[in-house]
Design a protein around this motif. Structure first.
Motif, mmCIF file in Angstrom:
data_model
loop_
_atom_site.group_PDB
_atom_site.id
_atom_site.type_symbol
_atom_site.label_atom_id
_atom_site.label_comp_id
_atom_site.label_asym_id
_atom_site.label_seq_id
_atom_site.Cartn_x
_atom_site.Cartn_y
_atom_site.Cartn_z
ATOM 1 N N TYR A 127 57.202 122.498 -22.372
ATOM 2 C CA TYR A 127 57.645 123.605 -21.527
ATOM 3 C C TYR A 127 58.404 124.646 -22.349
ATOM 4 O O TYR A 127 59.000 124.327 -23.388
ATOM 5 C CB TYR A 127 58.535 123.076 -20.398
ATOM 6 N N PRO A 128 58.398 125.889 -21.863
ATOM 7 C CA PRO A 128 59.102 126.971 -22.569
ATOM 8 C C PRO A 128 60.606 126.738 -22.567
ATOM 9 O O PRO A 128 61.158 126.146 -21.646
ATOM 10 C CB PRO A 128 58.716 128.221 -21.776
ATOM 11 N N MET A 129 61.262 127.246 -23.600
ATOM 12 C CA MET A 129 62.682 126.985 -23.780
ATOM 13 C C MET A 129 63.406 128.275 -24.152
ATOM 14 O O MET A 129 62.892 129.077 -24.937
ATOM 15 C CB MET A 129 62.863 125.921 -24.880
ATOM 16 N N LYS A 130 64.584 128.459 -23.573
ATOM 17 C CA LYS A 130 65.419 129.613 -23.870
ATOM 18 C C LYS A 130 66.718 129.133 -24.508
ATOM 19 O O LYS A 130 67.317 128.159 -24.060
ATOM 20 C CB LYS A 130 65.752 130.399 -22.594
ATOM 21 N N GLU A 131 67.141 129.819 -25.561
ATOM 22 C CA GLU A 131 68.412 129.488 -26.204
ATOM 23 C C GLU A 131 69.509 130.349 -25.608
ATOM 24 O O GLU A 131 69.493 131.573 -25.714
ATOM 25 C CB GLU A 131 68.334 129.705 -27.714
ATOM 26 N N LEU A 132 70.454 129.690 -24.959
ATOM 27 C CA LEU A 132 71.579 130.391 -24.343
ATOM 28 C C LEU A 132 72.852 130.054 -25.114
ATOM 29 O O LEU A 132 72.810 129.440 -26.176
ATOM 30 C CB LEU A 132 71.692 130.001 -22.866
ATOM 31 N N LEU A 133 73.984 130.418 -24.593
ATOM 32 C CA LEU A 133 75.255 130.239 -25.282
ATOM 33 C C LEU A 133 75.647 128.758 -25.293
ATOM 34 O O LEU A 133 76.145 128.225 -24.300
ATOM 35 C CB LEU A 133 76.350 131.067 -24.608
ATOM 36 N N GLY A 134 75.388 128.075 -26.419
ATOM 37 C CA GLY A 134 75.818 126.684 -26.578
ATOM 38 C C GLY A 134 74.834 125.648 -26.085
ATOM 39 O O GLY A 134 75.116 124.450 -26.180
ATOM 40 N N PHE A 135 73.671 126.041 -25.538
ATOM 41 C CA PHE A 135 72.701 125.056 -25.068
ATOM 42 C C PHE A 135 71.316 125.695 -24.982
ATOM 43 O O PHE A 135 71.152 126.907 -25.117
ATOM 44 C CB PHE A 135 73.118 124.477 -23.713
ATOM 45 N N TYR A 136 70.309 124.830 -24.769
ATOM 46 C CA TYR A 136 68.930 125.286 -24.614
ATOM 47 C C TYR A 136 68.480 125.008 -23.189
ATOM 48 O O TYR A 136 68.680 123.895 -22.665
ATOM 49 C CB TYR A 136 67.999 124.555 -25.584
ATOM 50 N N LEU A 137 67.850 125.982 -22.557
ATOM 51 C CA LEU A 137 67.378 125.849 -21.185
ATOM 52 C C LEU A 137 65.862 125.669 -21.211
ATOM 53 O O LEU A 137 65.117 126.550 -21.657
ATOM 54 C CB LEU A 137 67.751 127.092 -20.360
ATOM 55 N N VAL A 138 65.385 124.519 -20.734
ATOM 56 C CA VAL A 138 63.956 124.198 -20.716
ATOM 57 C C VAL A 138 63.462 124.350 -19.279
ATOM 58 O O VAL A 138 63.931 123.641 -18.373
ATOM 59 C CB VAL A 138 63.701 122.771 -21.227
#
Length: 676
Positions: A127-138
């Motif tokens: 699944y696609p993943m976004k890098e946010l502040l301090g964590f990765y959102l899948v």
């Protein structure tokens, strides 16, 4: 196996005691971080405390406070139980079945653990993943989301991230990430792989996961608004799928999470947390204390430190003798060996076991290990077996070929038979013509002790019930031998002209001795016969020396058939021995010559068919065995002088052994320093 089960029982009892304190004192209180680390701590401490052993010396508590008397009583109880467990473990016959079941269950939990990791890894890749502040959102469509794992938050696309509900859930999962709750889960799940049998560990797991939710709830809801938390918990239905190592948002019980969120500050919070100190003290007292009486067995005075190798026969897939009730020789020998080590209280005796557990150790490994340890004694423990049920009693086997240590091995064996005489009335001193590998190749005095017969039901029952007594007798024999070790010397009887063939009795004569500690010549009188083999107690390690051109090879037209050092045993593929001499094959009645000027210091029977001659040349000794000598002890010989003829026939040819030693007892490769 019983010893292992006893340890695991103590693990369960420790965790029960510590978890009971949590349940009655700490549970549902507001100090969640303390409870979190407490639960993780007791899950580990429960494994460690049973390993702790604190010995109390009885003689030191005579005028001590009453509490110490109480501790001594508990220690004595623990020691008695431990002794009983060690002895009963030798009778345990269906341990392999329990081990098989435990292994199958552990493998199941390992596979379950690895499967969960694999599923999480697959989600990250898929699944696609976004890098946010301090964590990765899948961003996923998987049932069971949202949940977090370390720095990854797995989101469900059906939940709007920008809605109030979505923001609250995301804040909750980010709290898990920031608090590193995934580490806690890994620690607990790994313990469950091997500690699945402990019901308390499962309770700790459930409580710890709920405390994670308490912490995340507190951090994620602004202004502690209970209505917001209730809305978050009730907004969605429970998912049909959860991941073992994840921190899912939809985690029950809802009611308890809301109650904890609204609970007021806990009374006596510091006192509640400090109460653990006396609990820990009680636990250590109950499980760690052992009794040790320094005067329970007098300590034999020894003027130096000794190393003793105790070899528990068989092990692993090598069961040894096995009885109809499933009792294996390997378990009994290990129990006796372990008991010898535990009973030893002499600071100058270091007992080393060739195997500490039920594992297979090759015969060559056993002797190589003993030789590499520079040990002073070698004791191999076995239990005899026979086709008949009549044979009974103990036996001590001594080397038949390792003539360097035959005499001292005999002395050691007699000490054993004397020390165990009250246990086995039919003790016998024996040897085998073909020899026994472990004692023939040990470069030290060595004895193989047969503790009764497995085939005799009375002997077998006696051994099972008297592990401690047998071990105590063997330890007493070890101490008695070592206490007199320095007074044991090696005799070199003077030869007479009557020595001509293989049937020679050497009666009481004036002789010379070599003191085995200093290798200085002293005078004495001894009695020796063809049944008593002389001994050269000399360290068995190889010296490196330069070629000496002044020395002659002892025979003409001879061929070295057995080299010096590590060589393969004939007829085997992987068994090696350490030769301290070379074997030279030659013609019939070949003349053997002295390699240099010197004095004959020793002539004696090593066996009925073997006579050894030793000559001292300045800083070294030369030795010749399997020859018929024509010289006498004390006689001066010159370089190249004939000292005898080859005697023993080997496959149609004649052969003798030739060796070199220096004054310190180092064996030297003759081919390195003597000119052929």
């Amino acid at each position: 196996m019983i010893a292992t089960l006893y340890y695991l029982l103590k693990v369960v009892l420790c965790s029960t005691l510590l978890y009971a304190y949590y349940w009655f004192i700490l549970r549902d209180k507001q100090f969640h971080q303390y409870n979190r680390f407490y639960l993780m701590g007791i899950s580990v401490i429960s494994w460690l405390v049973p390993f702790i052993k604190i010995e109390i010396v009885k003689e030191q508590v005579v005028a001590a406070p009453k509490f110490l008397h109480f501790a001594t009583a508990i220690a004595e109880s623990n020691s008695s139980i431990e002794r009983e467990v060690i002895e009963q473990s030798a009778q345990f016959s269906w341990d392999n079945l329990i081990l098989l079941i435990a292994t199958i269950v552990s493998v199941f939990f390992i596979l379950r653990f690895l499967q969960s990791l694999w599923k999480i890894k697959r989600l990250i890749r898929k699944y696609p993943m976004k890098e946010l502040l301090g964590f990765y959102l899948v961003m996923t469509d998987v049932k069971g989301t949202p949940f977090s794992f370390f720095k990854y938050v797995f989101w469900n696309n059906s939940i709007d991230l920008h809605s109030e509900l979505g923001k609250g859930i995301l804040a909750h999962e980010v709290a898990h990430v920031e608090e590193n709750h995934s580490f806690d889960k890994l620690l607990i799940e790994l313990q469950l792989v091997f500690g699945w049998f402990n019901p308390i560990l499962w309770l700790i797991r459930n409580e710890l996961y709920l405390i994670h939710e308490f912490i995340a709830d507190k951090k994620s809801v602004e202004n502690n608004d209970v209505s917001v938390l209730a809305e978050l918990l009730l907004a969605s239905a429970y998912p049909s799928q959860q991941h073992l190592l994840s921190n899912p948002f939809f985690f029950s019980p809802i009611k308890r999470r809301i109650q904890m969120f609204t609970k007021t500050k806990t009374k006596y919070s510091y006192l509640r947390r400090l109460t653990i100190l006396p609990i820990l003290a009680v636990m250590v007292l109950l499980f760690a204390f052992r009794n040790h009486s320094i005067n329970s067995k007098p300590i034999t005075h020894l003027d130096k430190k000794y190393t003793v190798i105790v070899d528990a026969g068989h092990g692993g897939h090598d069961l040894g003798a096995t009885t109809t009730d499933g009792t294996n020789e390997k378990n009994l020998t290990l129990a006796i060996a372990q008991k010898i080590k535990s009973l030893n209280n002499n600071p100058n005796i270091n007992i080393i076991l060739t195997r500490e557990s039920d594992k297979f150790v090759d015969l060559v490994e056993r002797t190589n290990f003993a030789n590499a340890s520079n040990a002073n004694l070698f004791l191999s423990i076995h239990i005899d077996n026979s086709k008949s049920t009549k044979p009974t009693g103990a036996s001590c086997f001594v080397p038949s070929k390792n003539y360097l240590y035959i005499n001292k091995s005999n002395v050691f064996a007699k000490n054993i038979l004397m020390a165990t005489n009250g246990l086995f009335t039919n003790g016998k001193l024996k040897t085998r013509d073909k020899g026994i590998w472990v004692i023939e190749n040990a470069q030290m005095p060595a004895v193989l002790f047969e503790s009764g017969y497995m085939s005799n039901s009375n002997d077998l029952q006696f051994v099972k019930e008297n592990i401690s007594n047998i071990a105590g007798g063997l330890l007493a024999a070890i101490e008695a031998y070592l206490a007199n070790e320095n007074t044991l010397t090696t005799s070199f009887p003077e030869a007479t002209n009557e020595i001509s063939t293989n049937t020679q009795n050497i009666n009481r004569v004036n002789s010379k001795k070599i003191d085995t500690t200093r290798y200085q010549i002293v005078t004495s009188e001894i009695t020796i016969s063809n049944k008593r083999k002389p001994e050269l107690q000399i360290p068995s390690h190889t010296g490196k020396y330069e070629f000496d051109s002044s020395m002659l090879w002892p025979v003409e037209n001879g061929t070295v058939t057995d080299k010096f050092g590590r060589v393969l045993v004939p007829g085997t593929k992987k068994i090696f021995t350490n030769n301290t001499f070379v074997t030279i094959a030659t013609d019939e009645s070949a003349k053997v010559k002295s390699i240099n000027n010197g004095e004959v210091t020793y002539i004696g029977n090593l066996s009925d068919n073997d006579i050894l001659v030793m000559i001292k040349h300045n800083e070294i000794y030369s030795t010749y065995s399997n020859i018929v000598p024509n010289v006498k002890v004390g006689q001066r010989v010159s370089r190249g002088q004939v000292i005898g003829t080859v005697n023993t026939s080997i496959k149609g040819k004649h052969a003798f052994t030739f060796g070199i030693l220096d004054e310190k007892g180092n064996f030297i490769d003759p081919e390195e320093i003597v000119k052929k």
